[in-house]
Design a protein around this motif. Structure first.
Motif, PDB file in Angstrom:
ATOM      1  N   ILE A 121      -1.542  -3.864  -9.799  1.00 26.70           N
ATOM      2  CA  ILE A 121      -2.484  -4.938  -9.482  1.00 26.70           C
ATOM      3  C   ILE A 121      -2.048  -5.516  -8.140  1.00 26.70           C
ATOM      4  O   ILE A 121      -0.963  -6.079  -8.025  1.00 26.70           O
ATOM      5  N   MET A 122      -2.872  -5.334  -7.115  1.00 27.04           N
ATOM      6  CA  MET A 122      -2.516  -5.799  -5.789  1.00 27.04           C
ATOM      7  C   MET A 122      -2.780  -7.298  -5.663  1.00 27.04           C
ATOM      8  O   MET A 122      -3.807  -7.801  -6.136  1.00 27.04           O
ATOM      9  N   VAL A 123      -1.849  -7.998  -5.041  1.00 27.16           N
ATOM     10  CA  VAL A 123      -1.997  -9.424  -4.768  1.00 27.16           C
ATOM     11  C   VAL A 123      -2.196  -9.564  -3.261  1.00 27.16           C
ATOM     12  O   VAL A 123      -1.308  -9.202  -2.476  1.00 27.16           O
ATOM     13  N   THR A 124      -3.366 -10.048  -2.844  1.00 29.42           N
ATOM     14  CA  THR A 124      -3.732 -10.025  -1.431  1.00 29.42           C
ATOM     15  C   THR A 124      -4.114 -11.402  -0.910  1.00 29.42           C
ATOM     16  O   THR A 124      -4.466 -12.307  -1.673  1.00 29.42           O
ATOM     17  N   GLY A 125      -4.055 -11.536   0.434  1.00 32.74           N
ATOM     18  CA  GLY A 125      -4.547 -12.743   1.097  1.00 32.74           C
ATOM     19  C   GLY A 125      -6.040 -12.624   1.348  1.00 32.74           C
ATOM     20  O   GLY A 125      -6.633 -11.553   1.176  1.00 32.74           O
ATOM     21  N   HIS A 126      -6.642 -13.716   1.776  1.00 31.90           N
ATOM     22  CA  HIS A 126      -8.090 -13.728   2.005  1.00 31.90           C
ATOM     23  C   HIS A 126      -8.503 -12.717   3.069  1.00 31.90           C
ATOM     24  O   HIS A 126      -9.609 -12.193   3.047  1.00 31.90           O
ATOM     25  N   GLY A 127      -7.622 -12.451   4.036  1.00 36.93           N
ATOM     26  CA  GLY A 127      -7.983 -11.547   5.127  1.00 36.93           C
ATOM     27  C   GLY A 127      -7.699 -10.093   4.847  1.00 36.93           C
ATOM     28  O   GLY A 127      -7.808  -9.249   5.752  1.00 36.93           O
ATOM     29  N   ASP A 128      -7.317  -9.762   3.615  1.00 32.83           N
ATOM     30  CA  ASP A 128      -6.901  -8.394   3.293  1.00 32.83           C
ATOM     31  C   ASP A 128      -7.946  -7.635   2.491  1.00 32.83           C
ATOM     32  O   ASP A 128      -7.623  -6.693   1.764  1.00 32.83           O
ATOM     33  N   VAL A 129      -9.208  -8.010   2.606  1.00 38.12           N
ATOM     34  CA  VAL A 129     -10.241  -7.373   1.789  1.00 38.12           C
ATOM     35  C   VAL A 129     -10.324  -5.870   2.063  1.00 38.12           C
ATOM     36  O   VAL A 129     -10.415  -5.058   1.137  1.00 38.12           O
ATOM     37  N   ASP A 159      -6.859   4.178  -3.445  1.00 37.19           N
ATOM     38  CA  ASP A 159      -5.571   4.856  -3.630  1.00 37.19           C
ATOM     39  C   ASP A 159      -5.028   4.727  -5.051  1.00 37.19           C
ATOM     40  O   ASP A 159      -3.902   5.155  -5.319  1.00 37.19           O
ATOM     41  N   GLY A 160      -5.808   4.113  -5.940  1.00 35.35           N
ATOM     42  CA  GLY A 160      -5.412   4.106  -7.343  1.00 35.35           C
ATOM     43  C   GLY A 160      -5.029   2.776  -7.938  1.00 35.35           C
ATOM     44  O   GLY A 160      -4.620   2.721  -9.104  1.00 35.35           O
ATOM     45  N   ALA A 161      -5.135   1.677  -7.181  1.00 36.12           N
ATOM     46  CA  ALA A 161      -4.822   0.366  -7.760  1.00 36.12           C
ATOM     47  C   ALA A 161      -5.814   0.042  -8.870  1.00 36.12           C
ATOM     48  O   ALA A 161      -6.995   0.391  -8.785  1.00 36.12           O
ATOM     49  N   LEU A 162      -5.341  -0.622  -9.901  1.00 39.68           N
ATOM     50  CA  LEU A 162      -6.218  -0.994 -11.012  1.00 39.68           C
ATOM     51  C   LEU A 162      -7.151  -2.130 -10.628  1.00 39.68           C
ATOM     52  O   LEU A 162      -8.334  -2.137 -10.973  1.00 39.68           O
ATOM     53  N   ASP A 163      -6.632  -3.107  -9.880  1.00 41.03           N
ATOM     54  CA  ASP A 163      -7.418  -4.284  -9.523  1.00 41.03           C
ATOM     55  C   ASP A 163      -6.694  -5.004  -8.390  1.00 41.03           C
ATOM     56  O   ASP A 163      -5.562  -4.641  -8.021  1.00 41.03           O
ATOM     57  N   PHE A 164      -7.339  -6.001  -7.830  1.00 38.73           N
ATOM     58  CA  PHE A 164      -6.642  -6.838  -6.856  1.00 38.73           C
ATOM     59  C   PHE A 164      -6.977  -8.299  -7.110  1.00 38.73           C
ATOM     60  O   PHE A 164      -8.066  -8.632  -7.585  1.00 38.73           O
ATOM     61  N   ILE A 165      -5.998  -9.153  -6.815  1.00 34.62           N
ATOM     62  CA  ILE A 165      -6.131 -10.589  -7.034  1.00 34.62           C
ATOM     63  C   ILE A 165      -5.872 -11.286  -5.706  1.00 34.62           C
ATOM     64  O   ILE A 165      -4.857 -11.036  -5.051  1.00 34.62           O
ATOM     65  N   LEU A 218       0.834  -1.205   0.000  1.00 33.25           N
ATOM     66  CA  LEU A 218       0.000   0.000   0.000  1.00 33.25           C
ATOM     67  C   LEU A 218       0.871   1.258   0.000  1.00 33.25           C
ATOM     68  O   LEU A 218       0.574   2.240  -0.689  1.00 33.25           O
ATOM     69  N   GLU A 219       1.958   1.233   0.749  1.00 33.39           N
ATOM     70  CA  GLU A 219       2.876   2.381   0.792  1.00 33.39           C
ATOM     71  C   GLU A 219       3.562   2.579  -0.558  1.00 33.39           C
ATOM     72  O   GLU A 219       3.749   3.712  -1.007  1.00 33.39           O
ATOM     73  N   LEU A 220       3.937   1.468  -1.193  1.00 32.85           N
ATOM     74  CA  LEU A 220       4.559   1.577  -2.516  1.00 32.85           C
ATOM     75  C   LEU A 220       3.564   2.118  -3.535  1.00 32.85           C
ATOM     76  O   LEU A 220       3.906   2.948  -4.385  1.00 32.85           O
ATOM     77  N   LEU A 228      -7.988  -3.898   3.164  1.00 31.95           N
ATOM     78  CA  LEU A 228      -6.810  -3.250   2.583  1.00 31.95           C
ATOM     79  C   LEU A 228      -6.922  -3.170   1.064  1.00 31.95           C
ATOM     80  O   LEU A 228      -6.492  -2.192   0.447  1.00 31.95           O
ATOM     81  N   ALA A 229      -7.493  -4.203   0.459  1.00 32.46           N
ATOM     82  CA  ALA A 229      -7.668  -4.197  -0.998  1.00 32.46           C
ATOM     83  C   ALA A 229      -8.610  -3.070  -1.417  1.00 32.46           C
ATOM     84  O   ALA A 229      -8.368  -2.393  -2.418  1.00 32.46           O
ATOM     85  N   VAL A 230      -9.665  -2.872  -0.655  1.00 33.43           N
ATOM     86  CA  VAL A 230     -10.596  -1.774  -0.945  1.00 33.43           C
ATOM     87  C   VAL A 230      -9.877  -0.436  -0.823  1.00 33.43           C
ATOM     88  O   VAL A 230     -10.048   0.468  -1.658  1.00 33.43           O
ATOM     89  N   GLN A 231      -9.052  -0.305   0.216  1.00 34.14           N
ATOM     90  CA  GLN A 231      -8.290   0.934   0.382  1.00 34.14           C
ATOM     91  C   GLN A 231      -7.318   1.131  -0.776  1.00 34.14           C
ATOM     92  O   GLN A 231      -7.125   2.258  -1.262  1.00 34.14           O
TER      93      GLN A 231
END
Length: 255
Positions: free
Chosen positions: A101-109, A118-124, A85-87, A111-114
């Motif tokens: 494209i953020m790569v997240t764990g199941h518990g990071d929903v 903050d400008g991420a295109l998508d998350f996986i 997120l900082e990067l 953070l993925a929304v945040q």
């Protein structure tokens, strides 16, 4: 960190951006502290036909960061030191053309929304599947290539216009507004013959072959591209529309 930089001679449709006599191929940057995930993502990216560059931390990625290289970033959310997120926020500050494209764990929903805010295109979500990467990366690269083209248009436009004298700029401004030579001459208080001379000079300096070219350059809508094999050291960049069309053709050919 493993870096794979590819310079491709000539003009290969869908391979990248024409930049001088070479093609600048887009790169998929993989930033993850987990070696197993890095290997997995690298394999998927290479299978999709793209060039990966691998980083084990956000800090290493920033050291090697190039603002003039199209591509995208597959970014792990949670890493030691600087987080994903900082990067992402740092890249936004630098006005990067690299979609993330953020790569997240199941518990990071949350953070993925945040990250999306903050400008991420998508998350996986992990575990990563090849189909999600192969669906998302082309969209990211397509956007990056188009944005790269727009920025190069602006840079090339200013470079070309800087060649003109003040009087040539005045003539150009009036021509772009649709004034004929006679009206330009009257407005500037010079002869019509002098206007013709200035117009010929600015056409040559701007590498314009027609009035339509001249108007596009002045408005920043496109820069003429040197003919293939002409050997010009100042070849124009490919337009965002053509970049998208070329890339889409490449994607279809992979299916």
């Amino acid at each position: 960190m493993t870096r794979q930089t590819r310079r491709v001679p000539g003009t290969m449709p869908g391979a990248g951006v024409t930049f001088g006599p070479e093609v600048l191929a887009p790169v998929v940057n993989i930033v993850d502290d987990d070696a197993t995930v890095r290997r997995l993502l690298r394999g998927i990216v290479e299978a999709g036909g793209w060039s990966p560059e691998i980083y084990e931390s956000a800090e290493n990625f920033l050291v090697a960061f190039r603002g003039d290289r199209p591509g995208c970033v597959l970014l792990d959310m949670r890493m030691p030191g600087m987080s994903g997120l900082e990067l992402l926020r740092e890249l936004r500050k630098r006005q990067s053309i690299l979609p993330v494209i953020m790569v997240t764990g199941h518990g990071d929903v949350a953070l993925a929304v945040q990250a999306m805010k903050d400008g991420a295109l998508d998350f996986i979500e992990k575990p990563v599947t090849p189909i999600r990467i192969l669906e998302t990366v082309p969209i990211a690269i397509n956007w990056s290539l188009a944005e790269f083209g727009k920025r190069q248009f602006r840079v090339d436009k200013e470079r070309r216009l800087s060649r003109l004298t003040e009087r040539e700029r005045q003539v150009l401004d009036r021509v772009v507004m649709g004034e004929i030579n006679k009206k330009v001459a009257k407005g500037l208080g010079i002869s019509e013959k002098t206007v013709e001379v200035h117009r010929a000079r600015l056409m040559r300096k701007l590498d314009a072959t027609s009035l339509a070219d001249l108007i596009r350059i002045a408005r920043g809508e496109g820069i003429p591209v040197a003919e293939e094999g002409a050997g010009s050291e100042e070849s124009g960049v490919v337009s965002p529309l053509r970049l998208g069309e070329a890339l889409n053709g490449t994607i279809r050919s992979r299916k």
